[in-house]
Motif scaffolding. Sequence first.
Motif, PDB file in Angstrom:
ATOM      1  N   TRP A 181       0.623  -1.096  -0.082  1.00 26.76           N
ATOM      2  CA  TRP A 181       0.609  -0.139  -0.024  1.00 26.76           C
ATOM      3  C   TRP A 181       0.735   1.070  -0.013  1.00 26.76           C
ATOM      4  CZ3 TRP A 181      -0.454   3.854   3.753  1.00 26.76           C
ATOM      5  CH2 TRP A 181      -1.387   4.944   3.826  1.00 26.76           C
ATOM      6  N   VAL A 182       1.820   1.421   0.868  1.00 24.29           N
ATOM      7  CA  VAL A 182       2.849   2.077   0.821  1.00 24.29           C
ATOM      8  C   VAL A 182       3.629   2.762  -0.373  1.00 24.29           C
ATOM      9  CG1 VAL A 182       4.912   3.167   1.860  1.00 24.29           C
ATOM     10  CG2 VAL A 182       2.887   1.823   2.985  1.00 24.29           C
ATOM     11  N   ALA A 183       3.699   1.317  -0.825  1.00 21.23           N
ATOM     12  CA  ALA A 183       4.827   1.702  -2.162  1.00 21.23           C
ATOM     13  C   ALA A 183       3.443   2.616  -3.454  1.00 21.23           C
ATOM     14  CB  ALA A 183       4.707   0.115  -3.061  1.00 21.23           C
ATOM     15  N   ASP A 184       2.053   2.090  -2.990  1.00 18.83           N
ATOM     16  CA  ASP A 184       1.506   2.582  -3.815  1.00 18.83           C
ATOM     17  C   ASP A 184       0.847   3.745  -4.145  1.00 18.83           C
ATOM     18  OD1 ASP A 184      -1.211   1.334  -6.502  1.00 18.83           O
ATOM     19  OD2 ASP A 184      -2.550   1.654  -4.692  1.00 18.83           O
ATOM     20  N   VAL A 185       1.118   4.603  -2.726  1.00 18.17           N
ATOM     21  CA  VAL A 185       0.460   5.538  -3.085  1.00 18.17           C
ATOM     22  C   VAL A 185       1.387   6.369  -2.807  1.00 18.17           C
ATOM     23  CG1 VAL A 185      -1.953   5.040  -1.091  1.00 18.17           C
ATOM     24  CG2 VAL A 185       0.669   5.195  -0.115  1.00 18.17           C
ATOM     25  N   THR A 186       2.842   6.052  -2.286  1.00 21.07           N
ATOM     26  CA  THR A 186       3.778   7.419  -2.631  1.00 21.07           C
ATOM     27  C   THR A 186       4.929   6.572  -4.088  1.00 21.07           C
ATOM     28  OG1 THR A 186       5.376   5.409  -1.249  1.00 21.07           O
ATOM     29  CG2 THR A 186       3.491   7.348  -0.122  1.00 21.07           C
ATOM     30  N   ASN A 187       6.258   5.562  -3.399  1.00 21.36           N
ATOM     31  CA  ASN A 187       6.967   4.928  -4.139  1.00 21.36           C
ATOM     32  C   ASN A 187       7.616   4.110  -4.262  1.00 21.36           C
ATOM     33  OD1 ASN A 187       9.067   6.072  -3.586  1.00 21.36           O
ATOM     34  ND2 ASN A 187       8.784   8.370  -3.833  1.00 21.36           N
ATOM     35  N   TRP A 188       8.326   3.681  -5.512  1.00 22.08           N
ATOM     36  CA  TRP A 188       8.591   1.937  -4.511  1.00 22.08           C
ATOM     37  C   TRP A 188      10.046   1.796  -3.455  1.00 22.08           C
ATOM     38  CZ3 TRP A 188       6.552  -1.632  -6.744  1.00 22.08           C
ATOM     39  CH2 TRP A 188       5.521  -1.283  -8.276  1.00 22.08           C
ATOM     40  N   HIS A 189      10.347   3.571  -3.206  1.00 23.92           N
ATOM     41  CA  HIS A 189      11.447   3.147  -2.440  1.00 23.92           C
ATOM     42  C   HIS A 189      10.978   3.765  -0.858  1.00 23.92           C
ATOM     43  CE1 HIS A 189      13.889   3.251  -6.015  1.00 23.92           C
ATOM     44  NE2 HIS A 189      13.991   3.945  -7.080  1.00 23.92           N
ATOM     45  N   PHE A 190       9.824   4.057  -1.009  1.00 24.45           N
ATOM     46  CA  PHE A 190       9.397   4.039   0.141  1.00 24.45           C
ATOM     47  C   PHE A 190       8.692   3.135   1.029  1.00 24.45           C
ATOM     48  CE2 PHE A 190       8.882   8.517  -0.851  1.00 24.45           C
ATOM     49  CZ  PHE A 190       9.314   9.388   0.646  1.00 24.45           C
ATOM     50  N   GLY A 191       8.203   2.037   0.111  1.00 24.97           N
ATOM     51  CA  GLY A 191       8.100   0.509   0.591  1.00 24.97           C
ATOM     52  C   GLY A 191       9.575  -0.096   0.598  1.00 24.97           C
TER      53      GLY A 191
END
Length: 500
Positions: A181-191
């Motif tokens: 979910w974090v990667a989906d709403v922000t970007n890959w690197h935050f995931g």
Amino acid sequence: MASSLTKDSVRPGTPGSEKTFFGHPRGLATLFMTEMWERFSFYGMRALLVLYLVAPAAKGGLGFAAATGAAIYSVYNATVYLLAMPGGWIGDRLWGPRKTVAVAGTIIMIGHFLLAVPVQACFFVGLVFIAVGSGLLKANISTMVGHLYPDRNDARRDGAFTVFYMGINLGAFVAPLLIGWVADVTNWHFGFALAGVGMALGLGQYLLGTRHLSPISSQVPQPVDAAERAALLKKAGLWAAAAAVFYGVVVATGSFTIDWVLWPLSLMGLALPAFYFTRMRRDKELTADDKSKITGYVWFFVVAAVFWMIYDQSGSTLNLFANDHTANKLWGFHFPASWFQSLNPLFVMALAPVIATLWIKLGHRNPSTTVKFALGLVGIGVSFGVMMLAMGAASGDAKVTPLWLCAVYLIQTVAELCLSPVGLSVTTKLAPQKYASQMMGLWFLAVTAGDCLAALTQLVVGDSFLSTTSFAIQGVIAALGGLGFLAYRKKVIKLMGDVH
């Protein structure tokens, strides 16, 4: 979290009345939480890995072809299990399990944070760090669970591993949901960074809770002497120098591509098990009965390798199918494709007690180990038969219902529960005394061999690996292999001697 599940002793000094975790030694809480957070970081990153590898640069990914991205995933997964053998050796001979796990957690954490850096070189270095750290941790943390129960007949021992196993699946279940979910709403690197935070939490509570672990976990069971250490360093240096020279030439001539890494590692993952089995079979110290059991075990190994070849494509082939051909909407609710990776641990937690109870209820009708292995291989073949139908339904631009993948993961979980738990058991039963630990390492190498088979298939057939034909061929091979093993089981049982 762990402290809320513990209970102070009401009779200090009385064995069994110390501060407990669900009735177990307090150290189990430390190991439970460490494994849960490590699995959180590993499965969260794994849920994003192939999607990030194949995503175009415009969407923040690395833009690899689907087949190459899937092969990188397969080789990476294979390397994690390959490194479990040297990881166990380091715990036994150099550092002891407790120190090895602390070093492993640190390496894994650094690896995840390297993935969070938007530089391709950092990404691949990060993968190496995570693979090395996971190999170090995997072989040693389970050993420390056993150390909490010096009496091998302690009735709590089996229950401890059940609780520990739940930690694995709890982390694996939550990770794709949150990190995806974090990667989906922000970007890959935050995931990827969130996966690093998870490992940091696990490492922090491990370091704070090590005082609750058994003192045995700090000991080095068989320390390496100075002469052996020097010989090992010399061999390692020679191999490292040879690899550096070889790849230096490849890079200098402008010939280097990712295939120069994928092919050698994939072939090595197949060659190593063959080498170990050959060496054991030729050991003159083993009896004829020992060698017969090793020959019987080879059949279980081959079945397991084919099983893992298909099963471990959940994070690559099935993840790509989820992203490209499956509607990410069910009953009006939208979700990231990575969420499908939570289905297997969810089904494991729900079905493992049911399957275990079923085997007990069957009593004398309980299927033999050979039959359970055959059922597992047939089941994994059937799952790819369902995938063949799902791929056919996704022709053109059509996206299929998520229920297709739900059905596939359900079938695969049942197949896993038929094969994986009994695989550990049969390994310990058929291992000669001299090779007891190494045979357990060989069981993990079955996963390596399976992932390497998948990687080679993906490299050879290219992007057509994600097709109805590919699913059909792999499914038929597995199903027929399972039926063949079932038909051959009497000869395998004969090789097993007094093991039933």
